[in-house]
Design an enzyme around this catalytic site. Structure first.
Site, mmCIF file in Angstrom:
data_model
loop_
_atom_site.group_PDB
_atom_site.id
_atom_site.type_symbol
_atom_site.label_atom_id
_atom_site.label_comp_id
_atom_site.label_asym_id
_atom_site.label_seq_id
_atom_site.Cartn_x
_atom_site.Cartn_y
_atom_site.Cartn_z
ATOM 1 N N ILE A 133 34.436 48.498 33.242
ATOM 2 C CA ILE A 133 35.189 49.194 34.282
ATOM 3 C C ILE A 133 34.201 49.851 35.250
ATOM 4 C CG2 ILE A 133 36.772 51.102 34.726
ATOM 5 C CD1 ILE A 133 38.084 50.426 32.019
ATOM 6 N N LEU A 134 34.487 49.749 36.532
ATOM 7 C CA LEU A 134 33.568 50.227 37.571
ATOM 8 C C LEU A 134 34.031 51.566 38.144
ATOM 9 C CD1 LEU A 134 33.258 46.710 39.150
ATOM 10 C CD2 LEU A 134 31.392 47.940 37.987
ATOM 11 N N HIS B 51 42.100 38.100 37.075
ATOM 12 C CA HIS B 51 42.715 38.730 35.910
ATOM 13 C C HIS B 51 43.722 37.769 35.291
ATOM 14 C CE1 HIS B 51 44.038 42.009 33.365
ATOM 15 N NE2 HIS B 51 45.272 41.638 33.622
ATOM 16 N N SER C 92 32.866 30.415 32.752
ATOM 17 C CA SER C 92 33.516 29.172 33.203
ATOM 18 C C SER C 92 34.082 29.333 34.616
ATOM 19 C CB SER C 92 34.595 28.728 32.216
ATOM 20 O OG SER C 92 35.689 29.608 32.227
ATOM 21 N N ASN C 93 34.503 30.525 34.968
ATOM 22 C CA ASN C 93 34.926 30.737 36.357
ATOM 23 C C ASN C 93 33.742 30.660 37.317
ATOM 24 O OD1 ASN C 93 37.922 31.382 36.719
ATOM 25 N ND2 ASN C 93 37.391 32.549 34.879
ATOM 26 N N GLU D 79 42.023 51.642 41.293
ATOM 27 C CA GLU D 79 43.059 51.518 40.269
ATOM 28 C C GLU D 79 42.818 50.242 39.466
ATOM 29 O OE1 GLU D 79 47.787 50.799 39.696
ATOM 30 O OE2 GLU D 79 47.066 51.147 41.730
ATOM 31 N N ARG E 229 28.315 55.773 32.613
ATOM 32 C CA ARG E 229 28.859 54.793 33.553
ATOM 33 C C ARG E 229 28.300 54.997 34.961
ATOM 34 N NH1 ARG E 229 33.290 51.476 32.014
ATOM 35 N NH2 ARG E 229 33.947 52.594 30.177
ATOM 36 N N MET F 208 33.164 42.650 32.162
ATOM 37 C CA MET F 208 34.000 43.429 31.247
ATOM 38 C C MET F 208 33.751 44.939 31.286
ATOM 39 S SD MET F 208 36.032 41.173 30.236
ATOM 40 C CE MET F 208 36.949 42.110 29.020
HETATM 41 N N1 NHR Z 1 36.858 48.329 37.910
HETATM 42 C C1 NHR Z 1 37.726 48.908 38.734
HETATM 43 N N2 NHR Z 1 37.413 50.136 39.191
HETATM 44 N N3 NHR Z 1 38.883 48.339 39.106
HETATM 45 C C2 NHR Z 1 39.211 47.134 38.614
HETATM 46 O O1 NHR Z 1 40.350 46.586 38.994
HETATM 47 C C3 NHR Z 1 38.339 46.469 37.721
HETATM 48 C C4 NHR Z 1 37.139 47.107 37.392
HETATM 49 C C5 NHR Z 1 36.246 46.511 36.497
HETATM 50 C C6 NHR Z 1 36.545 45.315 35.880
HETATM 51 C C7 NHR Z 1 38.137 43.457 35.430
HETATM 52 C C8 NHR Z 1 39.249 43.855 34.438
HETATM 53 C C9 NHR Z 1 40.212 42.747 34.126
HETATM 54 O O2 NHR Z 1 40.392 41.831 34.941
HETATM 55 C C10 NHR Z 1 37.757 44.680 36.192
HETATM 56 C C11 NHR Z 1 38.638 45.241 37.121
HETATM 57 C C12 NHR Z 1 37.237 45.435 31.661
HETATM 58 C C13 NHR Z 1 38.135 46.360 31.139
HETATM 59 C C14 NHR Z 1 37.728 47.291 30.011
HETATM 60 O O3 NHR Z 1 38.555 47.954 29.431
HETATM 61 C C15 NHR Z 1 39.386 46.455 31.721
HETATM 62 C C16 NHR Z 1 39.730 45.643 32.786
HETATM 63 C C17 NHR Z 1 38.822 44.709 33.296
HETATM 64 C C18 NHR Z 1 37.589 44.608 32.719
HETATM 65 N N4 NHR Z 1 36.416 47.375 29.684
HETATM 66 C C19 NHR Z 1 35.828 48.245 28.670
HETATM 67 C C20 NHR Z 1 35.096 49.438 29.328
HETATM 68 O O4 NHR Z 1 35.002 50.492 28.672
HETATM 69 C C21 NHR Z 1 34.806 47.533 27.833
HETATM 70 C C22 NHR Z 1 35.351 46.316 27.145
HETATM 71 C C23 NHR Z 1 34.234 45.423 26.606
HETATM 72 O O5 NHR Z 1 33.035 45.701 26.835
HETATM 73 O O6 NHR Z 1 34.590 44.390 25.997
HETATM 74 O O7 NHR Z 1 34.576 49.279 30.458
HETATM 75 O O8 NHR Z 1 40.883 42.780 33.078
HETATM 76 C C1 GAR Z 2 38.789 34.919 32.227
HETATM 77 O O1 GAR Z 2 39.944 34.451 31.578
HETATM 78 C C2 GAR Z 2 39.123 36.123 33.042
HETATM 79 O O2 GAR Z 2 40.393 36.067 33.622
HETATM 80 C C3 GAR Z 2 39.035 37.188 32.008
HETATM 81 O O3 GAR Z 2 37.943 36.837 31.202
HETATM 82 C C4 GAR Z 2 37.788 35.432 31.206
HETATM 83 C C5 GAR Z 2 36.370 35.092 31.578
HETATM 84 O O4 GAR Z 2 36.135 33.731 31.372
HETATM 85 N N1 GAR Z 2 38.806 38.466 32.575
HETATM 86 C C6 GAR Z 2 39.161 39.564 31.947
HETATM 87 O O5 GAR Z 2 39.819 39.571 30.930
HETATM 88 C C7 GAR Z 2 38.649 40.799 32.587
HETATM 89 N N2 GAR Z 2 38.970 41.904 31.743
HETATM 90 P P1 GAR Z 2 34.808 33.062 31.905
HETATM 91 O O6 GAR Z 2 33.642 33.954 31.496
HETATM 92 O O7 GAR Z 2 34.761 31.739 31.196
HETATM 93 O O8 GAR Z 2 34.930 32.935 33.394
#
Ligand code: NHR
Ligand code: GAR
Length: 215
Positions: free
Chosen positions: A94-95, A111, A15-16, A145, A67, A92
């Site tokens: 982590i990078l 976020h 949706s975003n 971070e 990864r 979703m």
């Molecule tokens: N990567 C880095 N290095 N730094 C950030 O700030 C990042 C990133 C990758 C994604 C989005 C983030 C959020 O907005 C984001 C920010 C996924 C997880 C997570 O735990 C955490 C934060 C965010 C996105 N992911 C799991 C993993 O093992 C998998 C979860 C799943 O597949 O549902 O990667 O919140």
């Molecule tokens: C959004 O609420 C975004 O902030 C959140 O996932 C949703 C995605 O919605 N992001 C995270 O939680 C990252 N960990 P969308 O697919 O409809 O844009």
């Protein structure tokens, strides 16, 4: 000024992504989405992209040993579109630090909290459980971070008595759809810069909490 090329990464509904597509379609913004990439083949955002005539790719993290290998392949795929900006929109995974460094200053995330509060997952429930009166969402530059990069724009949402995670998430989501297109527009217009770790808008440093968006 030539159009900025944008690659959007998604894992789900998108949706975003849709809000950004719609905003760019309103015209006069020097940017276009070159591709949408999902790590999940069934992400509805892929349909949204196709409907808008945008190229899509799927790269499943499950097909890689770890990864590092996934991120290397993802980086190659993204770079084949030569983007100026990479946008995480509900992505979703982590990078790795290598990936994030490669896109320093041109990688956005949204976020669902008022960072630095509630990094990570389940943010709405955590804000309710803490008894907060205010919650919201944040667009930030991604750094190594997790959810800790410099903040670009934040939108606050009041927590009402009787709110649950679902009702709160809905109101946060509608504000996400305002601030993400706004941040993308600023970038496309060359109004945004990351200098020595602080975010500048129109040449002036923003506060650490970013630009505060109110309706
Ligand atoms: N990567 C880095 N290095 N730094 C950030 O700030 C990042 C990133 C990758 C994604 C989005 C983030 C959020 O907005 C984001 C920010 C996924 C997880 C997570 O735990 C955490 C934060 C965010 C996105 N992911 C799991 C993993 O093992 C998998 C979860 C799943 O597949 O549902 O990667 O919140
Ligand atoms: C959004 O609420 C975004 O902030 C959140 O996932 C949703 C995605 O919605 N992001 C995270 O939680 C990252 N960990 P969308 O697919 O409809 O844009």
């Amino acid at each position: 000024m030539s159009d900025k090329r944008i690659v959007v990464l998604i894992s789900g509904s998108g949706s975003n992504l849709q809000a950004i597509i719609d905003h760019l379609a309103q015209g006069n913004i020097p940017g276009r989405i070159s591709a949408v990439i999902s790590n999940k083949a069934d992400a509805y955002g892929l349909t949204r992209a196709t409907n808008a005539g945008i190229e899509t790719r799927v790269l499943s993290h499950r097909e890689f040993a770890d990864r590092e290998h996934f991120d290397t392949a993802l980086q190659e795929l993204i770079d084949s579109f030569e983007p100026d900006l990479v946008v995480l929109a509900g992505f979703m995974r982590i990078l790795t630090p290598e990936f994030v460094r490669h896109y320093a200053g041109r990688l956005f995330n949204i976020h669902p909290s008022l960072l630095p509060k509630y990094k990570g997952l389940h943010t709405h429930q955590r804000a309710i459980d803490a008894g907060d009166r205010e919650h919201g969402c944040t667009v930030h530059f991604v750094t190594e971070e997790l959810d800790g990069g410099p903040l670009i724009v934040q939108a606050p949402v009041a927590i009402e008595p009787g709110d649950d995670a679902d009702s709160l998430q809905q109101r946060v989501h509608s504000l996400e759809h305002r601030i993400y297109p706004l941040a993308v527009e600023w970038f496309c217009r060359d109004r945004l810069a990351l200098r020595a770790g602080s975010v500048h808008l129109d040449g002036t440093a923003l506060p650490a909490s970013g630009f505060r968006y109110t309706e």
